[in-house]
Design a protein around this motif. Structure first.
Motif, mmCIF file in Angstrom:
data_model
loop_
_atom_site.group_PDB
_atom_site.id
_atom_site.type_symbol
_atom_site.label_atom_id
_atom_site.label_comp_id
_atom_site.label_asym_id
_atom_site.label_seq_id
_atom_site.Cartn_x
_atom_site.Cartn_y
_atom_site.Cartn_z
ATOM 1 N N SER A 134 0.834 -1.207 0.000
ATOM 2 C CA SER A 134 0.000 0.000 0.000
ATOM 3 C C SER A 134 0.868 1.256 0.000
ATOM 4 O O SER A 134 0.489 2.276 -0.583
ATOM 5 C CB SER A 134 -0.918 0.018 1.226
ATOM 6 O OG SER A 134 -1.805 -1.068 1.183
ATOM 7 N N GLN B 194 -7.753 0.278 -0.316
ATOM 8 C CA GLN B 194 -7.979 -0.880 0.546
ATOM 9 C C GLN B 194 -8.934 -0.405 1.647
ATOM 10 O O GLN B 194 -8.729 0.644 2.223
ATOM 11 C CB GLN B 194 -6.625 -1.281 1.149
ATOM 12 C CG GLN B 194 -6.640 -2.538 1.968
ATOM 13 C CD GLN B 194 -5.222 -2.949 2.396
ATOM 14 O OE1 GLN B 194 -4.293 -2.154 2.394
ATOM 15 N NE2 GLN B 194 -5.067 -4.203 2.758
ATOM 16 N N ASP C 83 -5.842 -1.314 -4.762
ATOM 17 C CA ASP C 83 -5.289 -1.960 -3.575
ATOM 18 C C ASP C 83 -6.260 -3.024 -3.056
ATOM 19 O O ASP C 83 -7.230 -2.703 -2.385
ATOM 20 C CB ASP C 83 -5.033 -0.902 -2.493
ATOM 21 C CG ASP C 83 -4.069 -1.388 -1.433
ATOM 22 O OD1 ASP C 83 -3.833 -2.610 -1.366
ATOM 23 O OD2 ASP C 83 -3.550 -0.552 -0.677
ATOM 24 N N GLU C 84 -5.989 -4.262 -3.389
ATOM 25 C CA GLU C 84 -6.852 -5.392 -3.015
ATOM 26 C C GLU C 84 -8.331 -5.086 -3.254
ATOM 27 O O GLU C 84 -9.152 -5.172 -2.347
ATOM 28 C CB GLU C 84 -6.632 -5.769 -1.552
ATOM 29 C CG GLU C 84 -5.226 -6.289 -1.304
ATOM 30 C CD GLU C 84 -5.024 -6.747 0.142
ATOM 31 O OE1 GLU C 84 -5.929 -7.413 0.663
ATOM 32 O OE2 GLU C 84 -3.970 -6.446 0.701
HETATM 33 MG MG LIG Z 1 -2.119 -2.735 2.131
#
Ligand SMILES: [Mg+2]
Ligand SMILES: Nc1ncnc2c1ncn2[C@@H]1O[C@H](COP(=O)(O)OP(=O)(O)OP(=O)(O)O)[C@@H](O)[C@H]1O
Lengths: 261, 276
Positions: free
Chosen positions: A48, A84, A161-162
């Motif tokens: 991140s 995220q 991010d994910e």
């Molecule tokens: Mg992360």
């Protein structure tokens, strides 16, 4: 010239006691226009952090970050971000108002931006949910609103991010197909963080594996040239999976050992 | 058993979809406990006044009601309630209008916080009641001193809550806007301000409640009209009934104001997640 280049990039944070903590160090990577780059690594290795540097939210403590040869100095509309977690949505706006937020900033007129936002909501499978506020949506739905919000702004680079972390397997699969299609059609460059090796192989043109922190850095880059449909039956798929799995496993074990020590 | 558990969520959505008979029934079902609560309040008051204390110094509810009707008819009650309410409303609105921008500035700019915090962090500890004497000396016993005191009561609570609200905005909300192309003006008006609204409203609600305390105290000390004056004169002339009418009026006013505020919050800011 590379679209994005990171040269010896490092980022450290200062703890409350004043000690310096190195999140990423000596990170080197170049991304070409049109790549779909997947970044893997153990939790806390600095994925991140890298994304936030690319977005321009934070500046590096060391090294250089360039976009088309120019240093990245701040955030900009050409780099869309899917965060995220879901604390980036605006709880006072409805789903569709969240999605059209970027268009509203630009002064696109009401009717047109509503139309476009609806298209992207439809794309992420949220038709009929447009009038709901984020507090009335599930975790996975909020994640999809975020994705639609980033896409509706039509950025040149998409930093994710994910993004599918909170989705069930079926929705995740459908979203992967959709994202891959968008990537092909809109010619965006994608940087995609995930913990899911299958997801990385299915989506990416290249996979990067990071070392465990502190001072996380790039351990290895692996190109994924499996043309056509990528299925788990394919021997190239299996070989790649095994290799990435071994790399990630090594780093996770290292991270755990470090934590235990 | 399973029938009952199954009908619960069904009747929930059914009610919302709006067969009006069932929604009226719902309203009665929800309202009944409140009714019971209020009823018991007056009932116990009555029992204690008539059978336990049994003294002219503690009138029962119906005696207070009769006195209230008398005072309503000769205009005394309306005059006093009106006077207090007007002061509260003017001071509260002015205090909020001053407090909100200051709170936003303190919350947004660290430098402004450093400069302004010594002011807010010292002055807010002087209870507004303690400011009454100086307010009367400065502004006289007329309206300005009362309004000053209500502003004083309101402004710090609103500042504090507003600044806290700005501080509580998650970094990702700001970052998302930046990545979507927002400039700092857009970030302020389209992200920071709406994200802070629930905090501002909470501050205003507390300030409103405190305003009642302040206004009564101020009117007790120096005023020509108001509920505080009514209380004071009730003591001077031993008008126990008048004192009780004033006290009950305060209950009703405070309750109504707070409900209106809550209703307003739910109506206009219900969509703003109040637990950010
Ligand atoms: Mg992360
Ligand atoms: N703002 C910050 N202040 C201090 N330390 C931070 C900050 N942001 C990240 N870190 C630290 O930097 C390291 C990397 O964090 P980062 O969020 O980049 O990890 P990650 O790889 O994204 O992990 P995950 O997979 O769990 O999301 C962690 O040790 C974290 O504690």
């Amino acid at each position: 010239m590379a679209l994005i280049s990171l040269a010896d990039v490092g980022k450290s944070f200062r703890s409350r006691e004043g000690r310096s903590w190195s999140a990423v160090a000596d990170f080197n990577l170049t991304l070409e226009d049109g790549e779909f780059y997947c970044l893997l690594g153990p939790s806390g290795c600095g994925k991140s952090t890298i994304l936030s540097l690319l977005a321009g939210f934070t500046l590096p403590s060391a090294g250089r970050l360039e976009l088309s040869g120019k240093p990245i100095k701040g955030a900009s509309r050409d780099r869309g971000v899917v965060f995220q977690g879901d604390d980036s949505l605006y709880p006072w706006l409805t789903a569709v108002e969240n999605v059209e937020f970027g268009l509203r900033l630009r002064g696109v007129d009401r009717r047109e931006r509503r139309d476009r936002a609806m298209q992207y909501l439809e794309l992420v499978g949220l038709r009929g949910q447009e009038g709901k506020h984020p507090s009335e949506l599930s975790g996975g739905m909020k994640q999809r609103v975020q994705i639609a919000r980033a896409l509706a702004n039509e950025p040149r680079i998409l930093l994710m991010d994910e993004p599918f972390g909170a989705l069930d397997a079926q929705t995740r699969g459908a979203m992967q197909v959709e994202l891959r299609r968008i990537w092909e059609r809109m010619k965006v460059t994608v940087v995609f963080i995930t913990h899911d090796i299958d997801e990385a192989i299915v989506l990416g043109t290249r996979v990067g594996v990071m070392t465990a922190g502190p001072g996380g850095t790039l351990k290895k880059n692996l190109p994924i040239d499996i043309p056509g449909e990528r299925t788990r039956g394919d021997p190239r798929y299996i070989a790649l999976y095994e290799e990435i799995h071994a790399l990630v496993r090594e780093e996770v074990l290292r991270a755990n050992a470090r934590r235990a020590a | 058993m399973s029938e009952a558990t199954r009908t619960l969520p069904v009747s929930d959505t059914g009610g919302a979809a709006g067969s009006s008979a069932s929604s009226i029934w719902q309203a009665i079902k929800n309202g009944f406990p409140y009714f019971l609560g209020f009823f018991s309040l007056f009932f116990i008051w009555h029992v204690v006044a008539v059978y336990v204390v049994a003294s002219v110094l503690f009138p029962p509810p119906y005696a207070v009601l009769l006195r209230a009707i008398e005072l309503l008819q000769d205009g005394v009650l309306v005059e006093n309630v009106g006077a207090s309410l007007q002061r509260i409303i003017i001071g509260f609105i002015a205090g909020s209008l001053i407090g909100i921008p200051i709170g936003l500035i303190i919350g947004s700019f660290p430098l402004a916080r450093k400069i302004l915090e010594p002011w807010t962090e010292s002055l807010r500890f002087i209870p507004s009641v303690a400011m009454i004497t100086i307010a009367v000396i400065w502004f006289g016993i007329g309206e300005p001193s009362k309004i000053f005191l209500i502003i004083y009561t309101t402004v710090f609570i609103v500042i504090l809550n507003t600044a806290a609200g700005v501080g509580a905005i998650s970094a990702n909300k700001i970052r998302a806007a930046q990545a979507l192309g927002a400039n700092s003006r857009q970030i302020f008006f389209l992200v920071a301000l709406p994200a802070t609204v629930p905090y501002i409203l909470t501050g205003m609600r507390i300030a409103m409640a405190n305003s009642f305390t302040t206004i009564v105290a101020a009117e007790l000390v120096a005023a020509n009209a108001g509920l505080g004056v009514m209380l004071w004169q009730g003591r001077m002339y031993m008008q126990i009934g008048d004192i009780f009418v004033a006290l009950v009026s305060l209950c009703i006013l405070g309750f109504t104001a707070d409900r209106l505020f809550r209703f307003g919050v739910a109506r206009f800011a219900g969509r703003y997640d109040v637990t950010p």
